[in-house]
Design a protein around this motif. Structure first.
Motif, mmCIF file in Angstrom:
data_model
loop_
_atom_site.group_PDB
_atom_site.id
_atom_site.type_symbol
_atom_site.label_atom_id
_atom_site.label_comp_id
_atom_site.label_asym_id
_atom_site.label_seq_id
_atom_site.Cartn_x
_atom_site.Cartn_y
_atom_site.Cartn_z
ATOM 1 N N ARG A 12 0.811 -1.220 0.000
ATOM 2 C CA ARG A 12 0.000 0.000 0.000
ATOM 3 C C ARG A 12 0.846 1.272 0.000
ATOM 4 O O ARG A 12 0.310 2.370 -0.106
ATOM 5 N N ARG A 44 -11.405 -7.627 -16.954
ATOM 6 C CA ARG A 44 -11.391 -8.950 -16.319
ATOM 7 C C ARG A 44 -10.294 -9.829 -16.928
ATOM 8 O O ARG A 44 -9.527 -10.493 -16.211
ATOM 9 N N LYS A 68 -6.633 -10.425 -5.016
ATOM 10 C CA LYS A 68 -7.713 -9.589 -4.486
ATOM 11 C C LYS A 68 -8.525 -8.950 -5.618
ATOM 12 O O LYS A 68 -9.750 -8.932 -5.579
ATOM 13 N N LEU A 71 -10.851 -11.519 -7.008
ATOM 14 C CA LEU A 71 -11.997 -11.741 -6.114
ATOM 15 C C LEU A 71 -13.016 -10.620 -6.290
ATOM 16 O O LEU A 71 -14.219 -10.856 -6.364
ATOM 17 N N GLN A 72 -12.519 -9.384 -6.359
ATOM 18 C CA GLN A 72 -13.425 -8.244 -6.510
ATOM 19 C C GLN A 72 -14.208 -8.307 -7.815
ATOM 20 O O GLN A 72 -15.340 -7.869 -7.887
ATOM 21 N N ARG A 73 -13.570 -8.882 -8.822
ATOM 22 C CA ARG A 73 -14.247 -8.973 -10.117
ATOM 23 C C ARG A 73 -15.112 -10.211 -10.234
ATOM 24 O O ARG A 73 -15.678 -10.487 -11.288
ATOM 25 N N GLY A 74 -15.146 -11.034 -9.169
ATOM 26 C CA GLY A 74 -15.971 -12.244 -9.227
ATOM 27 C C GLY A 74 -15.300 -13.367 -10.005
ATOM 28 O O GLY A 74 -15.944 -14.328 -10.412
ATOM 29 N N ILE A 75 -13.990 -13.253 -10.220
ATOM 30 C CA ILE A 75 -13.261 -14.314 -10.923
ATOM 31 C C ILE A 75 -13.148 -15.521 -9.985
ATOM 32 O O ILE A 75 -12.867 -15.367 -8.798
ATOM 33 N N THR A 76 -13.392 -16.702 -10.517
ATOM 34 C CA THR A 76 -13.402 -17.892 -9.653
ATOM 35 C C THR A 76 -11.979 -18.403 -9.419
ATOM 36 O O THR A 76 -11.053 -18.099 -10.189
ATOM 37 N N HIS B 166 -22.964 -15.199 -4.905
ATOM 38 C CA HIS B 166 -22.239 -15.623 -6.101
ATOM 39 C C HIS B 166 -23.101 -16.574 -6.899
ATOM 40 O O HIS B 166 -24.072 -17.116 -6.387
ATOM 41 N N PHE B 215 -12.703 -8.241 0.750
ATOM 42 C CA PHE B 215 -12.391 -7.435 -0.437
ATOM 43 C C PHE B 215 -13.630 -6.663 -0.844
ATOM 44 O O PHE B 215 -14.740 -6.980 -0.424
ATOM 45 N N LEU B 216 -13.408 -5.633 -1.661
ATOM 46 C CA LEU B 216 -14.520 -4.760 -2.048
ATOM 47 C C LEU B 216 -15.208 -5.303 -3.302
ATOM 48 O O LEU B 216 -14.601 -6.060 -4.057
ATOM 49 N N GLY B 218 -16.405 -5.461 -7.056
ATOM 50 C CA GLY B 218 -15.914 -4.894 -8.307
ATOM 51 C C GLY B 218 -17.010 -4.105 -9.000
ATOM 52 O O GLY B 218 -18.043 -3.796 -8.397
ATOM 53 N N LEU B 223 -20.268 -7.261 -12.886
ATOM 54 C CA LEU B 223 -20.734 -8.376 -12.067
ATOM 55 C C LEU B 223 -22.143 -8.797 -12.493
ATOM 56 O O LEU B 223 -22.456 -9.982 -12.566
ATOM 57 N N GLU B 272 -8.695 3.969 1.065
ATOM 58 C CA GLU B 272 -8.062 4.228 -0.237
ATOM 59 C C GLU B 272 -9.105 4.380 -1.337
ATOM 60 O O GLU B 272 -8.936 5.136 -2.279
#
Lengths: 111, 351
Positions: A12, A44, A68, A71-76, B166, B215-216, B218, B223, B272
């Motif tokens: 960070r 993606r 991370k 995960l945020q993008r919903g990628i498995t 999901h 996590f946040l 997307g 989505l 952030e």
């Protein structure tokens, strides 16, 4: 100073590199941000490429960041692992294809 | 995954003052991260003030058939806080006189309140235009007495907003409990069967996506496209919109963040991702949250933190919308959850 080379909390602080070189730092982050925008490739798809490359260049910060991001993008996790294998396959292929050089040299040196 | 609420486990985090100590201390107290107040003060948005009241969000009780790991209500089968018919009568009085156009029923599982149907019927008669029920889906399949909920929702033209973390079984069950995915899929198919969520249908069916971890969320549109494609392809399910909602660091999600060693990183991520343009549209500016026992809050999260509105009017029995709307909104560091990225509200992104 931490007694290890890598500290997860350093990720960070990445933005701080601009403090010692404002111009180059901001040019880099502008470029970086632009690269990951939606384009001919989706954001993606770019995230999965970044994850694969992160493993190939063995950057722990990048692995944290793009796991991370995925995960945020919903990628498995299956998609993430396949991308790591793509990176690993290219990397091992890059090693093995040099075998051709070895074979050629061997043949050249041998009677 | 625990099958009991923090409250039933006598966990220290069941106490709202302990949660507030964490949110106000640590990284913020030490100056590592800025307080939310200072952040919005920098753009002239402090104190945060309400705009026109549009949504009455009524929490009819904390009882739920599920014990989701991320639940900010700390809801579960062991929670006994249930709105009585007397308090509902007070709500109806407010509904008859309010300028708000939307009634948003939440819980727990709101359908588990024994007077839920009576209340919906009365509120419909009182002339509410837009009626939302936040349904966890599995309740529809939990017991025979709930099997006809899709028809009941349809009869009153209720806008159904349902949680669906999901489109894969593994991620859903990990957050919400074993079997939740299959049961949610069945419930969605039944809602589709009576017309909910179908293209061009007026029977609105929206889904809520909460990240299943530290996590946040997307991009909401991306989505939504993924959910639509997968649910259609795998289960022939249709729905209208997907709302991506950020998990706020309170109650069981806070407990999870601390226990998994993710709390500090998560707070950094929220700060952030702070987006000043989301501040003007946060939901507390157009919503009043009512608890099961009739107290008034700026939002459901403040309700769970025990932060009542900063107004002379604190309870339904004294309700006066004009006085109530002339107040400063109570904030703390959890508010970063609603201003992160594209912003987050019970209706999804705001910026």
């Amino acid at each position: 100073m931490a007694d290890t080379y890598y500290d997860p909390a350093d990720l960070r602080k990445f933005g701080k590199i601009s403090e010692w070189s404002e111009e180059l730092g901001s040019k880099f982050f502008d470029y970086y941000g632009k690269v990951f925008e939606e384009g001919a490739l989706s954001a993606r798809e770019k995230s999965l490429i970044a994850l694969a490359v992160a493993h190939v260049v063995k950057c722990p910060y990048c692995i944290d960041a793009y796991t991370k991001d995925g995960l945020q993008r919903g990628i498995t996790k299956e998609e993430m692992m396949e991308s790591v294998h793509v990176g690993a396959a290219i990397e091992s292929g890059a090693t093995l294809v040099h075998g051709v050089q070895m074979m050629k040299k061997y043949d050249k040196l041998s009677m | 995954m625990s099958t009991k609420s923090l409250k039933a486990r006598h966990d220290v985090l069941a106490q709202s003052n302990k949660q507030l100590e964490i949110l106000n201390g640590g990284l913020f107290e030490e100056g590592e991260l800025p307080f939310f107040k200072d952040k919005i003060d920098a753009i002239g948005a402090y104190p945060l003030r309400p705009k026109k009241l549009e949504i009455l969000q009524i929490n009819v009780g904390y009882m739920c058939n599920q014990v989701c790991e991320h639940c900010h209500v700390d809801a579960g089968p062991d929670r006994k806080e249930i709105m009585t018919r007397d308090t509902m009568e007070l709500c109806l009085e407010v509904i008859r006189n309010t300028g708000a156009h939307t009634l948003d029923l939440t819980g727990g599982a709101p359908e588990m309140n024994p007077d839920f149907r009576w209340f919906v019927e009365q509120a419909a008669e009182a002339g509410i235009k837009d009626f939302i029920v936040r349904s966890n889906l599995t309740i529809i399949r939990a017991n025979k007495k709930y099997y006809d909920l899709p028809q009941f929702f349809k009869k009153h033209n209720i806008h159904v907003i349902s949680s669906m973390p999901h489109y894969t079984r593994g991620k859903t069950d990990k957050q919400r409990g074993d079997g939740v995915f299959d049961s949610s899929i069945k419930a969605l198919q039944e809602l589709n069967a009576v017309g909910y969520g179908m293209p061009d249908s007026d029977l609105r069916l929206d889904l809520v996506y909460n990240p299943s971890g530290a996590f946040l969320p997307g991009n909401q549109a991306a989505l939504e496209a993924d959910f639509k494609k997968a649910l259609k392809q795998d289960f022939d399910i249709d729905f209208h919109n997907l709302f991506a909602i950020t998990n706020l660091p309170i109650a069981r999600f806070l407990d999870y963040l601390i226990a998994s060693g993710n709390y500090e990183d998560y707070m950094y991520s929220l700060v952030e991702a702070y987006n000043p343009s989301a501040v003007a549209s946060v939901m507390c500016t157009n919503t009043i949250s009512v608890s099961w026992d009739g107290w008034l809050y700026d939002c459901d999260f403040n309700q769970m933190l025990g932060l009542k509105v900063a107004s002379k009017i604190k309870h339904l029995k004294d309700y006066n919308e004009e006085v109530l709307n002339d107040r400063d909104i109570v904030i703390s560091q959890h508010c970063y959850g609603c201003t992160a990225g594209a912003g987050s509200s019970c209706q999804g992104t705001v910026a």
